[in-house]
Design a protein around this motif. Structure first.
Motif, PDB file in Angstrom:
ATOM      1  N   ASP A 170      11.055   2.960  -2.708  1.00  0.00           N
ATOM      2  CA  ASP A 170       9.836   2.754  -1.929  1.00  0.00           C
ATOM      3  C   ASP A 170       9.371   1.326  -2.151  1.00  0.00           C
ATOM      4  O   ASP A 170       9.732   0.708  -3.142  1.00  0.00           O
ATOM      5  N   LYS A 171       8.530   0.877  -1.276  1.00  0.00           N
ATOM      6  CA  LYS A 171       8.001  -0.471  -1.472  1.00  0.00           C
ATOM      7  C   LYS A 171       6.694  -0.426  -2.268  1.00  0.00           C
ATOM      8  O   LYS A 171       6.603  -0.974  -3.369  1.00  0.00           O
ATOM      9  N   THR A 172       5.700   0.239  -1.667  1.00  0.00           N
ATOM     10  CA  THR A 172       4.356   0.126  -2.202  1.00  0.00           C
ATOM     11  C   THR A 172       4.255   0.724  -3.606  1.00  0.00           C
ATOM     12  O   THR A 172       4.521   1.904  -3.800  1.00  0.00           O
ATOM     13  N   LEU A 231       1.278  -8.891   4.838  1.00  0.00           N
ATOM     14  CA  LEU A 231       0.040  -8.118   4.705  1.00  0.00           C
ATOM     15  C   LEU A 231       0.292  -6.674   5.123  1.00  0.00           C
ATOM     16  O   LEU A 231       1.048  -6.407   6.051  1.00  0.00           O
ATOM     17  N   ARG A 232      -0.354  -5.753   4.439  1.00  0.00           N
ATOM     18  CA  ARG A 232      -0.317  -4.343   4.834  1.00  0.00           C
ATOM     19  C   ARG A 232      -1.497  -4.163   5.775  1.00  0.00           C
ATOM     20  O   ARG A 232      -2.642  -4.434   5.403  1.00  0.00           O
ATOM     21  N   VAL A 233      -1.229  -3.752   7.004  1.00  0.00           N
ATOM     22  CA  VAL A 233      -2.292  -3.731   8.008  1.00  0.00           C
ATOM     23  C   VAL A 233      -2.666  -2.303   8.370  1.00  0.00           C
ATOM     24  O   VAL A 233      -1.791  -1.450   8.565  1.00  0.00           O
ATOM     25  N   THR A 246      -5.082   1.519  -1.552  1.00  0.00           N
ATOM     26  CA  THR A 246      -5.350   1.045  -0.190  1.00  0.00           C
ATOM     27  C   THR A 246      -6.812   1.332   0.156  1.00  0.00           C
ATOM     28  O   THR A 246      -7.516   0.496   0.731  1.00  0.00           O
ATOM     29  N   GLU A 247      -7.256   2.522  -0.218  1.00  0.00           N
ATOM     30  CA  GLU A 247      -8.633   2.896   0.086  1.00  0.00           C
ATOM     31  C   GLU A 247      -9.610   2.176  -0.834  1.00  0.00           C
ATOM     32  O   GLU A 247     -10.692   1.781  -0.411  1.00  0.00           O
ATOM     33  N   GLY A 248      -9.186   1.983  -2.097  1.00  0.00           N
ATOM     34  CA  GLY A 248     -10.019   1.242  -3.032  1.00  0.00           C
ATOM     35  C   GLY A 248     -10.313  -0.150  -2.485  1.00  0.00           C
ATOM     36  O   GLY A 248     -11.452  -0.651  -2.540  1.00  0.00           O
TER      37      GLY A 248
HETATM   38  P1  ATP Z   1       6.116   3.233   0.569  1.00  0.00           P
HETATM   39  O1  ATP Z   1       6.865   4.332   1.222  1.00  0.00           O
HETATM   40  O2  ATP Z   1       6.899   2.033   0.307  1.00  0.00           O
HETATM   41  O3  ATP Z   1       5.322   3.642  -0.609  1.00  0.00           O
HETATM   42  P2  ATP Z   1       3.739   2.963   2.034  1.00  0.00           P
HETATM   43  O4  ATP Z   1       2.974   3.365   0.853  1.00  0.00           O
HETATM   44  O5  ATP Z   1       3.298   1.766   2.749  1.00  0.00           O
HETATM   45  O6  ATP Z   1       5.213   2.706   1.720  1.00  0.00           O
HETATM   46  P3  ATP Z   1       2.751   5.227   3.322  1.00  0.00           P
HETATM   47  O7  ATP Z   1       1.849   5.443   2.198  1.00  0.00           O
HETATM   48  O8  ATP Z   1       3.498   6.359   3.891  1.00  0.00           O
HETATM   49  O9  ATP Z   1       3.851   4.182   3.000  1.00  0.00           O
HETATM   50  O10 ATP Z   1       1.933   4.478   4.450  1.00  0.00           O
HETATM   51  C1  ATP Z   1       2.428   4.315   5.720  1.00  0.00           C
HETATM   52  C2  ATP Z   1       1.386   3.646   6.569  1.00  0.00           C
HETATM   53  O11 ATP Z   1       0.244   4.491   6.661  1.00  0.00           O
HETATM   54  C3  ATP Z   1       0.879   2.325   5.997  1.00  0.00           C
HETATM   55  O12 ATP Z   1       1.629   1.270   6.463  1.00  0.00           O
HETATM   56  C4  ATP Z   1      -0.536   2.257   6.489  1.00  0.00           C
HETATM   57  O13 ATP Z   1      -0.572   1.687   7.777  1.00  0.00           O
HETATM   58  C5  ATP Z   1      -0.934   3.714   6.604  1.00  0.00           C
HETATM   59  N1  ATP Z   1      -1.722   4.119   5.448  1.00  0.00           N
HETATM   60  C6  ATP Z   1      -1.396   3.996   4.162  1.00  0.00           C
HETATM   61  N2  ATP Z   1      -2.342   4.502   3.373  1.00  0.00           N
HETATM   62  C7  ATP Z   1      -3.302   4.969   4.181  1.00  0.00           C
HETATM   63  C8  ATP Z   1      -4.551   5.624   3.963  1.00  0.00           C
HETATM   64  N3  ATP Z   1      -4.987   5.901   2.745  1.00  0.00           N
HETATM   65  N4  ATP Z   1      -5.284   5.947   5.035  1.00  0.00           N
HETATM   66  C9  ATP Z   1      -4.820   5.686   6.248  1.00  0.00           C
HETATM   67  N5  ATP Z   1      -3.679   5.085   6.517  1.00  0.00           N
HETATM   68  C10 ATP Z   1      -2.912   4.722   5.511  1.00  0.00           C
END
Ligand code: ATP
Length: 925
Positions: free
Chosen positions: A340-342, A530-532, A437-439
């Protein structure tokens, strides 16, 4: 709970909690539903109700474990032999043999205990964790510490840690198969009130220990713990699981059996030769039995377990917790790591840096989670907007006057389940509890002065974030009684649900051009790593989540947050490549973000590309298998995609490690050769499906684990080579002497002693050898390669011959010159022991000399050699042991010969390494 039960079994004094309203249960348990109980109260309750643990069947008593050491047939033959020699008046021999047998058993017992303790310590580390609220603060507790009355929080993927009455639930389903046999997840409702006597499987407002939350989110009050839970009632005693032998241990056991047969055959021949030579039957028999005992590496299984278990402990120190022993072997042959990345490649410490709102782009300053920072407007993107007219290019923006900006940030901060709490004294450091992300969105909201906790506002319902939907929504009732839905998620998904846009407080229809423009901005922000997230809202949404509230939304903006790559990952990626392992990124994030991060980390090589989820979906399994080597990054990937990627790699014969955190990742994690779960952010379901858990969620820890895995495997091979060549040497010595028509060059008691001092401590210490510096510079070991590789077999053979030769030389020199078998034997005895002890130093590496390794880099081995060497010296010097072992004083000439011969094998092996390296080059050697 229907019956009154005693307090100590963990039942709270609430009868049939499912037949009461949640508020009644809360009142009966004397709990504040929001704040939970206090720590003090928890302590008191813990004393009253006992720990939240199922009782275990009693452990195997020590005497039985000790007795198990003597269950070997060989040992009993030896005991019979000792008794016979005792009966024939050889009582010194008899007692000494018995003592050695006993000592052997005790050493075996301690080796096994050590291994068992190491394994138990590892098990303790993976003890389940529960999320509870105490003193008003969310806490992660060992599940064993929960008490009745604790407020617990549950999310998809969590193990239910105790029996609890739900007080709040959002789309919760629970997999209850373990308890009720029902294979489909059951929907749960905090609001339900059921009749007393409702069967367990129908108690919709309860969750039970041993089951798993499959989806949604809930809060519950613990009503029963430990043996008071429904699970406790069914399983009165938890079976203790003896760890299954690993394939490696099984293969070694099979090898052991083959060795026994071969040894017995040779020993049989030696026995016959001795008898034919006219030797005494009893003597020949004793020699045969002792040789058989000495030649069979009975300590091997325990040493292998120690090597595995201690290796696992080293891995724990490097943040990788291996849950299944066999995985250690597989780790050494991993060829692909899908990550995974994040949070794994990046730090998962998000900071909002850019916001697009009302067509204007803003820059946000500040680092980390401290809610301090300023807003600047990006002049180039500015559109006519009355609200922001006060701001000028490159000038700070007052967020209180930028309505669109505030609305966007408020949407992000309210559509939120995380909490920001000060850490330590004062407000120096801030910590996010929940999703970073929410923090980050809370922090950005605070920077703009958004009211995060408005007492007048209440949550009506929530549609939790789910990485498949890539969105989350919250419906909030404001102080004025009106409801608003706030949504956030992947921009393209959010935009798909939007029909309008908010600009300068007005709602405008969302034109196709505007949609394109926003997507373009999204792509541009993403390409800078950037994570958008897209943000949207809706007034007066449907009152039930079942009526598709996430539709007809108004778009309010984009936020772009930075999540810096972990510093150590770049190096780890390079290490992977050097080790012949291919790193692959699989992320839910945008392709441009993924590519930018992959570039920073060196994860994408020449000719490799990024494949977005939709493209992957269009590929057939065969196409994927064909192309998989050329794909370094998968973006917007789903859990099913992960499973397909694992299968594609595996179909090419690769050994795949795959990380996962969410519930949906479990199948891919299970399907991988090494399933890796995130220790911090991972769900219990994924952890249980995994072979290994990363306690720091860090990619670098995977690579470290592979390194340790390779090191452990190497060590097992080193021990194997050392022990087998020792034994082979002894057999050769005895065999050659009988062929030459000489008396036995070693007495039974001497053979047993050699077995004790060389197979015991030095072999154990060899298993503690630190990994060699080049373990990550060679290609992965082929997964199907036998532990007894051809190189190992060759080394065993020639080193065995060396040992046999020096032993025979010692015997021959003295016996042929002085015709004194006792003196010759004494010298042989010393030569063999010292040659073996010194050879242990050479066994530390098949390619590196002792000078290169450093004499002191394995102090355990030095200690083992010194202790064993002194034991041997005392045997040769002390009068009483001289008598027991039949060793007279060595003359100085004998000593000189002993020293030279004992040094011969180690020297020859070390020189051999140098010669081989010069001829074949370092890798081939
Ligand atoms: P990885 O699989 O590498 O951990 P990730 O954490 O970016 O990647 P997800 O958590 O599945 O993957 O997130 C996918 C997408 O969902 C993100 O790119 C973002 O746009 C959106 N996202 C992530 N977290 C939230 C959140 N808490 N609320 C709403 N949307 C979110």
């Amino acid at each position: 709970m229907e019956s009154q039960s005693t307090a100590r079994d963990g039942s709270a004094p609430v009868d049939v909690p499912y037949s009461l309203a949640a508020s009644e249960v809360v009142a009966l348990l004397g709990v504040d539903q929001e704040r939970g109980i206090s720590e003090r109260e928890a302590l008191e309750r813990s004393e009253r109700f006992g720990p939240n643990r199922l009782a275990e069947a009693p452990a195997v008593p020590i005497w039985r474990k000790l007795a198990n050491q003597f269950r070997d047939l060989m040992i009993w033959i030896l005991v019979v032999a000792a008794v016979i020699s005792g009966a024939l008046g050889e009582w010194i021999d008899s007692v000494a043999i018995l003592a050695i047998v006993l000592l052997n058993g005790v050493i075996g017992f301690f080796q096994e205990e050590r291994a068992g303790r190491a394994l138990a310590a590892l098990q303790k580390l993976s003890a389940p964790i529960a999320k509870a609220v105490r003193d008003g603060l969310p806490r992660m507790l060992p599940a064993g510490e929960l008490v009745p009355g604790d407020v617990i929080e549950l999310e998809a993927g969590d193990n239910i840690p105790a029996d609890a009455r739900l007080v709040q639930s959002f789309g919760v389903t629970v997999q209850e198969a373990a308890l009720t046999g029902e294979s489909v997840p059951v929907r749960k409702e905090a609001g339900a009130i059921l009749a007393a006597g409702t069967p367990l499987g129908d108690r919709r407002n309860m969750v039970h220990m041993g089951t798993v939350a499959a989806s949604g989110k809930a809060r519950g009050i613990v009503v029963a713990t430990g043996m008071g839970t429904e699970l406790g009632r069914i399983a009165r005693l938890l079976e203790r699981h003896e760890p299954e032998p690993t394939p490696l241990q099984r293969r070694l056991a099979a090898l052991g059996r083959v060795l026994i047969v071969i040894t017995l055959a040779i020993v049989g021949v030696i026995f016959l030769l001795q008898v034919l030579r006219g030797g005494a039957l009893i003597e020949a028999f004793m020699t045969a039995v002792s040789l058989a005992v000495a030649a069979v590496p009975e300590g091997l299984p325990a040493i292998v377990t120690v090597a595995l278990a201690l290796g696992l402990q080293r891995m724990v120190k490097r943040n990788a917790l291996v849950r299944k022993l066999p995985s250690v072997e597989t780790l050494g042959s991993v060829t692909v790591i899908c990550s995974d990345k994040t949070g794994t490649l990046t730090r998962n410490e998000m900071t909002v840096q850019e916001v697009l709102a009302g067509g204007t782009r803003y820059r946000v300053t500040g680092t980390g989670y401290a809610p301090r920072g300023e807003f600047f407007m990006d002049g180039s993107s500015r559109t006519a907007e009355p609200d922001t007219a006060a701001a000028t290019e490159d000038a700070a923006v007052d967020p209180s006057r930028a309505g669109d900006l505030r609305l966007a940030l408020a949407t992000g901060a309210w559509c939120n389940s995380a909490r920001l709490v000060p850490e330590g004294d004062g407000e120096v450091a801030w910590k996010v509890i929940g999703d970073p992300t929410e923090g980050a969105l809370i922090v950005a909201g605070l920077k703009a002065g958004v009211e995060i906790h408005d007492r007048g506002r209440s949550v009506v319902y929530e549609i939790p974030f789910d990485s498949e939907r890539k969105a989350m929504s919250v419906v909030v009732r404001g102080g004025d009684g009106r409801t608003v839905l706030y949504t956030k998620g992947a921009p393209e998904i959010i935009l798909d649900k939007c029909v309008a846009e908010r600009v300068a407080g007005e709602v405008r229809p969302l034109s196709a051009e505007r949609r394109q423009a926003i997507l373009k901005t999204n792509g541009e922000m993403a390409s800078r790593a950037l994570r958008v997230l897209g943000l949207a809202r809706r007034d007066d949404p449907p009152i039930s989540p079942a009526d598709d509230p996430e539709s007809r939304l108004e778009f309010v903006g984009l936020v772009g947050m930075i999540d810096p790559p972990r510093e150590e990952v770049r190096e780890a990626v390079a290490k992977c490549r050097a080790a012949g392992i291919r790193p692959v990124m699989i992320t839910g994030d945008h392709p441009a973000t993924a590519l930018a991060v992959a570039r920073k980390l060196g994860m994408i090589a020449e000719g490799q590309r990024v494949v977005p989820g939709p493209e992957l979906e269009r590929m057939s399994d065969e196409q994927l298998a064909r192309q998989v080597e050329g794909i370094a990054v998968y973006a917007r990937a789903s859990a099913e995609d992960k499973l397909r990627i694992v299968q594609a790699w595996r179909s090419r014969g690769e050994v795949v490690a795959m990380t996962g955190d969410g519930v949906n990742d479990a199948p891919a994690v299970r399907a991988a050769d090494i399933g890796i779960a995130m220790g911090v952010t991972g769900t219990d379901v994924t952890k249980e499906a995994s072979d290994m858990v990363l306690t720091d969620d860090n990619f670098a820890s995977i690579v470290n684990a592979v390194e340790e895995g390779r090191g452990i495997f190497d060590n097992i091979q080193k021990v194997l080579q050392f022990l087998l060549s020792c034994n082979f040497g002894e057999i050769l010595l005895m065999f050659a002497a009988s062929l030459a028509g000489w008396p036995a060059p070693l007495l039974p008691i001497q053979l047993l002693w050699i077995n004790l001092v060389t197979d015991g401590l030095p072999a154990l210490a060899l298993s503690l050898e630190p990994p060699e510096p080049d373990v990550m510079q060679r290609p992965p070991r082929p997964a199907n390669e036998s532990i007894l590789s051809p190189r190992l077999g060759w080394n065993i053979a020639w080193q065995g011959v060396l040992v046999g030769f020096v032993g025979l030389a010692a015997f021959g020199f003295i016996y042929l010159r002085h015709a004194d078998a006792e003196r010759a034997r004494a010298a042989t005895f010393c030569v063999v022991v010292y040659a073996e002890l010194l050879r242990a130093l050479a066994a530390r590496s098949p390619t590196r000399t002792l000078g290169e390794l450093g004499l002191f880099t394995n102090p355990h081995l030095l200690l083992a050699i010194v202790v064993s060497g002194m034991l041997q010296a005392s045997v040769a010097i002390m009068p009483w042991s001289q008598r027991v072992f039949g060793v007279p004083w060595h003359t100085p000439a004998d000593w000189a010969m002993i020293v030279v011969l004992a040094l011969t094998p180690v020297t020859a092996i070390e020189v051999g390494k140098l010669v081989l390296r010069r001829r074949l080059g370092p890798v081939a050697a």
